[in-house]
Design a protein around this motif. Structure first.
Motif, PDB file in Angstrom:
ATOM      1  N   LEU A 136      60.778 -30.199  25.539  1.00  0.00           N
ATOM      2  CA  LEU A 136      60.526 -31.461  24.847  1.00  0.00           C
ATOM      3  C   LEU A 136      60.030 -31.229  23.425  1.00  0.00           C
ATOM      4  CD1 LEU A 136      58.975 -33.541  27.767  1.00  0.00           C
ATOM      5  CD2 LEU A 136      61.298 -33.681  26.834  1.00  0.00           C
ATOM      6  N   THR A 137      59.255 -30.172  23.221  1.00  0.00           N
ATOM      7  CA  THR A 137      58.795 -29.849  21.868  1.00  0.00           C
ATOM      8  C   THR A 137      59.974 -29.432  20.990  1.00  0.00           C
ATOM      9  OG1 THR A 137      56.614 -29.200  22.685  1.00  0.00           O
ATOM     10  CG2 THR A 137      57.271 -28.351  20.518  1.00  0.00           C
ATOM     11  N   LEU A 138      60.844 -28.602  21.528  1.00  0.00           N
ATOM     12  CA  LEU A 138      62.030 -28.169  20.782  1.00  0.00           C
ATOM     13  C   LEU A 138      62.927 -29.360  20.443  1.00  0.00           C
ATOM     14  CD1 LEU A 138      63.671 -25.744  19.702  1.00  0.00           C
ATOM     15  CD2 LEU A 138      64.805 -25.682  21.922  1.00  0.00           C
ATOM     16  N   LEU A 139      63.159 -30.226  21.420  1.00  0.00           N
ATOM     17  CA  LEU A 139      63.969 -31.419  21.166  1.00  0.00           C
ATOM     18  C   LEU A 139      63.303 -32.330  20.142  1.00  0.00           C
ATOM     19  CD1 LEU A 139      65.094 -32.272  24.805  1.00  0.00           C
ATOM     20  CD2 LEU A 139      66.515 -31.356  22.959  1.00  0.00           C
ATOM     21  N   ASN A 140      61.992 -32.405  20.172  1.00  0.00           N
ATOM     22  CA  ASN A 140      61.254 -33.242  19.231  1.00  0.00           C
ATOM     23  C   ASN A 140      61.465 -32.784  17.794  1.00  0.00           C
ATOM     24  OD1 ASN A 140      59.559 -35.332  18.470  1.00  0.00           O
ATOM     25  ND2 ASN A 140      57.687 -34.303  19.102  1.00  0.00           N
ATOM     26  N   VAL A 141      61.466 -31.486  17.592  1.00  0.00           N
ATOM     27  CA  VAL A 141      61.687 -30.956  16.241  1.00  0.00           C
ATOM     28  C   VAL A 141      63.078 -31.339  15.745  1.00  0.00           C
ATOM     29  CG1 VAL A 141      61.963 -28.823  14.898  1.00  0.00           C
ATOM     30  CG2 VAL A 141      60.020 -29.079  16.457  1.00  0.00           C
ATOM     31  N   GLY A 142      64.084 -31.139  16.584  1.00  0.00           N
ATOM     32  CA  GLY A 142      65.457 -31.423  16.167  1.00  0.00           C
ATOM     33  C   GLY A 142      65.792 -32.897  16.086  1.00  0.00           C
ATOM     34  N   TYR A 143      65.270 -33.684  17.018  1.00  0.00           N
ATOM     35  CA  TYR A 143      65.648 -35.094  17.075  1.00  0.00           C
ATOM     36  C   TYR A 143      64.759 -35.991  16.228  1.00  0.00           C
ATOM     37  CZ  TYR A 143      67.077 -39.586  19.045  1.00  0.00           C
ATOM     38  OH  TYR A 143      67.544 -40.868  19.197  1.00  0.00           O
ATOM     39  N   ASN A 144      63.539 -35.571  15.956  1.00  0.00           N
ATOM     40  CA  ASN A 144      62.616 -36.446  15.233  1.00  0.00           C
ATOM     41  C   ASN A 144      62.053 -35.855  13.951  1.00  0.00           C
ATOM     42  OD1 ASN A 144      62.652 -38.694  17.064  1.00  0.00           O
ATOM     43  ND2 ASN A 144      61.642 -37.332  18.509  1.00  0.00           N
ATOM     44  N   LEU A 145      61.544 -34.631  14.006  1.00  0.00           N
ATOM     45  CA  LEU A 145      60.913 -34.077  12.803  1.00  0.00           C
ATOM     46  C   LEU A 145      61.927 -33.900  11.671  1.00  0.00           C
ATOM     47  CD1 LEU A 145      58.316 -33.107  11.520  1.00  0.00           C
ATOM     48  CD2 LEU A 145      58.817 -30.815  12.403  1.00  0.00           C
ATOM     49  N   TYR A 146      63.058 -33.278  11.972  1.00  0.00           N
ATOM     50  CA  TYR A 146      64.062 -33.089  10.919  1.00  0.00           C
ATOM     51  C   TYR A 146      64.625 -34.421  10.405  1.00  0.00           C
ATOM     52  CZ  TYR A 146      64.311 -28.119  10.102  1.00  0.00           C
ATOM     53  OH  TYR A 146      64.032 -26.852   9.677  1.00  0.00           O
TER      54      TYR A 146
END
Length: 168
Positions: A136-146
């Motif tokens: 979920l942390t990895l997906l958060n970086v790609g889907y939201n942070l970027y």
């Protein structure tokens, strides 16, 4: 179509985790807490802006995200093959102002989603589900942070630089 693809890739595992592992009171409470991001005034967005210089975003690879995003260069190129006169960004001040306004809307969405992903990751970690927390942390970086950084980067590119006082 790209937004459906990216949303499915990110929200699918999140929904699976929430359905299978998260207690419903926690789910609804954390979701409600995340949605408070929609109450944040636009003036506050500058506080979490990564940089005032496009080069900072370029070093992080944000322009690459712009290629595959919903209205990115790759998608526009594919649409223009079929519709040669298509332009997502029209010329003129009103069109640019509308695009900047839309970028704030998209950033607000991704901030709310970033918070929910963060809360879900924290919940997974607290339950000892370290694999889910990491995913979920990895997906958060790609889907939201970027995408948040992408909106900030696009606004920097669309907003003309301000002249210091006393210069022409």
């Amino acid at each position: 179509m790209p937004s459906v693809l990216w949303s499915g890739l990110a929200l699918g595992p999140l929904a699976g985790f929430c359905y299978l592992h998260m207690a419903r009171p926690w789910l609804w409470g954390l979701l409600a807490l995340s949605l408070l991001a929609y109450a944040v005034p636009r003036a506050w967005f500058g506080w979490w802006q990564l940089s005032k210089k496009p080069a900072s975003y370029q070093h992080l690879g944000v322009p690459l995200i712009n290629r595959v995003a919903q209205h990115g260069s790759l998608v526009n190129k594919l649409v223009r093959r079929r519709y040669p006169h298509y332009r997502h960004v029209r010329s003129g001040r009103r069109a640019v102002a509308a695009l900047i306004g839309h970028s704030y809307h998209m950033e607000r969405f991704h901030v709310a989603a970033l918070l929910f992903f963060l809360f879900a990751s924290g919940y997974a970690g607290a339950q000892g589900d370290w694999g889910w927390a990491a995913l979920l942390t990895l997906l958060n970086v790609g889907y939201n942070l970027y995408p948040i950084w992408l909106q900030q980067y696009l606004r920097l590119r669309l907003t003309p630089p301000k002249n210091p006082a006393g210069t022409a």
